[in-house]
Design an enzyme around this catalytic site. Structure first.
Site, mmCIF file in Angstrom:
data_model
loop_
_atom_site.group_PDB
_atom_site.id
_atom_site.type_symbol
_atom_site.label_atom_id
_atom_site.label_comp_id
_atom_site.label_asym_id
_atom_site.label_seq_id
_atom_site.Cartn_x
_atom_site.Cartn_y
_atom_site.Cartn_z
ATOM 1 C CG ASP A 84 -0.571 4.122 5.297
ATOM 2 O OD1 ASP A 84 0.371 4.574 5.968
ATOM 3 O OD2 ASP A 84 -1.756 4.164 5.664
ATOM 4 C CG HIS B 204 -1.628 -1.216 5.847
ATOM 5 N ND1 HIS B 204 -2.105 -0.206 6.633
ATOM 6 C CD2 HIS B 204 -1.887 -0.857 4.578
ATOM 7 C CE1 HIS B 204 -2.624 0.749 5.855
ATOM 8 N NE2 HIS B 204 -2.505 0.377 4.606
ATOM 9 C CB CYS C 41 -0.895 -0.004 1.226
ATOM 10 S SG CYS C 41 -1.983 1.433 1.300
ATOM 11 C CB CYS D 50 -5.784 -0.213 4.426
ATOM 12 S SG CYS D 50 -5.328 0.341 2.788
HETATM 13 ZN ZN LIG Z 1 -3.321 1.206 2.947
#
Ligand SMILES: [Zn+2]
Length: 500
Positions: free
Chosen positions: A163, A230, A161, A241
């Site tokens: 993030d 995650h 991801c 997420c």
């Molecule tokens: Zn994420």
């Protein structure tokens, strides 16, 4: 933002509360934060090195705001320019842009411009500092290449991801050095581009066929595609997420679906049987403990069949290194026998089992890293990124929460990822009166004639499209762009590209 702490300070860490208000119990080391755990398989020297690295790179960014506050307080003093630059040189390691300081007597200190230029200087200095390290890692990476080929993989392609909490995935969480056989990408919600990866698979296969690198086309090695989703153990319904509304099950399913599409796509188009492997990994962004979903003998995955590394840490704590290693291998074997929802057909091949064991062992060091430097849980459980990284990303700057990364070639395609990043930064920066720094970065292949020039044009096109999309931020002086390119050979110097 708190810096990486030494253990003596971590003793005073407050135990975080779980979402239900009860004090959290660390999943790997229950005595935290009062007493540390020390696991026999943890690489202490590497943990110390990584802590110094994280602290030095974050310090470059985190000193910017305090310095700017001091600069703003200097007001209209007579030697304002000299004083401001003295502070900047002393704490940030570079002077401010001369012209910006000189304009200060008219409308006051231009904090947004000084802020952005300092962020971009920190970025450039950080890349320089760590490209040296990359050269070292590439030398070390040869041992990773050997391990991968030995486990039966000729390429490993990992998508995670976007993030910022996953930004340290390779050097920290999985402890994988830069390597020619390792590809990485990041997409909001781990929704990676299946077609792009099929092209990457084709390139890897062609290279084996033409060059016999890293294994010949008749050897039985495989291409491995890994997806990393995650969640948050402390606050699963709020700090998971964002792209999947913090619903971990949805995040897992989405990543698994893409993996299956990738594998199926290749089988349908090239009828090559099971020549690709897939692997699904989950990450707890509070503790950095991973779980690995163990494939069965047919390479199929289940959301319910996995090995949890926090549990393994706890179980193997107090064992000597050999016992602990053996227990980890057994855990991988045993999970293949589970029934019910997680039932599969047999065990994965030997090389896959070895690779998983290596990743789990590497991650034990990271669990202890978070325990030692932060008391077990990161204090910045939510977003705390310093800038938005767009394009190919900076291979050198892989530290947690340093950047929100949106991998994109055109703004139209990447709009969803970009909007998520801008939304995060409206909260992090704009609400505080600070602008959003965006670093657009692409790499080119110096072996291909004209590629560098074409990449510069692409970068400028992307910059123009970003300015058009966020014109409200731009006209409010809340968006600053920086352009840079780099030869794709790892460790190449950064070249700044002026944005018209
Ligand atoms: Zn994420």
């Amino acid at each position: 933002m708190p810096m990486a702490r030494q253990f003596s300070q971590a003793e005073h860490v407050q135990v975080p509360q779980q979402a239900d208000g009860k004090p959290a119990v660390h999943p790997a080391c229950a005595s935290l934060p009062a007493r540390q755990c020390h696991h026999a398989l943890v690489n202490k020297a590497e943990n110390d090195r990584l802590a110094r690295c994280e602290a030095s790179i974050k310090r470059r960014f985190d000193e910017i705001v305090p310095v700017l506050k001091e600069v703003a307080a200097l007001g209209a003093s007579r030697d304002f320019t000299e004083q401001a630059n003295r502070l900047a040189e002393q704490h940030l390691g570079h002077p401010f842009p001369e012209a910006v300081l000189e304009r200060s007597w008219i409308h006051g200190v231009d904090v947004p411009t000084l802020y952005s230029s300092s962020v971009f200087s920190a970025l450039t200095a950080g890349v320089e500092q760590f490209s040296q390290r990359i050269h070292q890692e590439l030398a070390d990476g040869q041992s990773l290449d050997a391990l991968l080929v030995d486990c039966g993989f000729h390429a490993v392609n990992v998508s995670a991801c976007a993030d910022g909490r996953l930004k340290g995935l390779f050097p920290y969480i999985l402890r994988l050095p830069a390597s020619d056989l390792l590809r990485r990408s990041a997409f909001a919600g781990t929704l990676f581009d299946v077609e792009d990866d099929i092209l990457d698979w084709q390139a890897a296969e062609l290279r084996r066929f033409r060059e016999g690198y890293p294994s010949t086309s008749d050897s039985g090695t495989r291409y491995l595609k890994v997806a990393v989703y995650h969640g948050s153990s402390l606050d699963p319904t709020h700090q998971g997420c964002a792209a999947h509304q913090s619903n971990e099950k949805v995040a897992m399913e989405a990543a698994l679906e893409r993996l299956q599409q990738f594998r199926q796509g290749i089988e349908n188009a090239f009828c090559c049987g099971a020549s690709t492997d897939i692997l699904l990994i989950g990450l707890d962004t509070d503790t950095d403990a991973i779980r690995i979903h163990v494939p069965d003998s047919r390479g199929d995955l289940s959301l319910f069949r996995f090995v949890d590394n926090a549990e393994l840490y706890k179980k193997t704590l107090g064992m000597n290194a050999d016992q602990a290693r053996l227990t980890i291998y057994e855990a991988i074997e045993n999970v293949s026998d589970v029934g019910g929802w997680g039932q599969g057909v047999g065990k994965p091949h030997d090389g896959m089992r070895r690779l998983m064991a290596n990743l789990l062992i590497n991650n034990l060091s990271q669990i202890e890293y978070v325990a030692e430097n932060y008391g077990g849980w990161y204090p910045d459980k939510g977003h705390g990124e310093r800038f938005i990284s767009i394009g190919d990303g900076f291979q050198e700057l892989q530290v947690r929460n340093l950047a929100y990364f949106a991998r994109l070639d055109t703004v139209e395609e990447g709009a969803a990822d970009l909007d998520v990043g801008v939304k995060i930064f409206r909260h992090l920066n704009v609400e505080q009166g600070l602008p959003i720094p965006m670093a657009i970065h692409y790499s080119y292949d110096a072996n291909v004639p004209g590629h560098r020039e074409r990449i510069i044009i692409k970068l400028q096109r992307v910059a123009a499209a970003i300015r058009a999309r966020y014109s409200d931020l731009l006209s409010a002086g809340m968006l600053y762009l920086h352009g840079s390119i780099q030869n794709q050979k790892l460790g190449s110097p950064l070249e700044e590209v002026p944005l018209p």
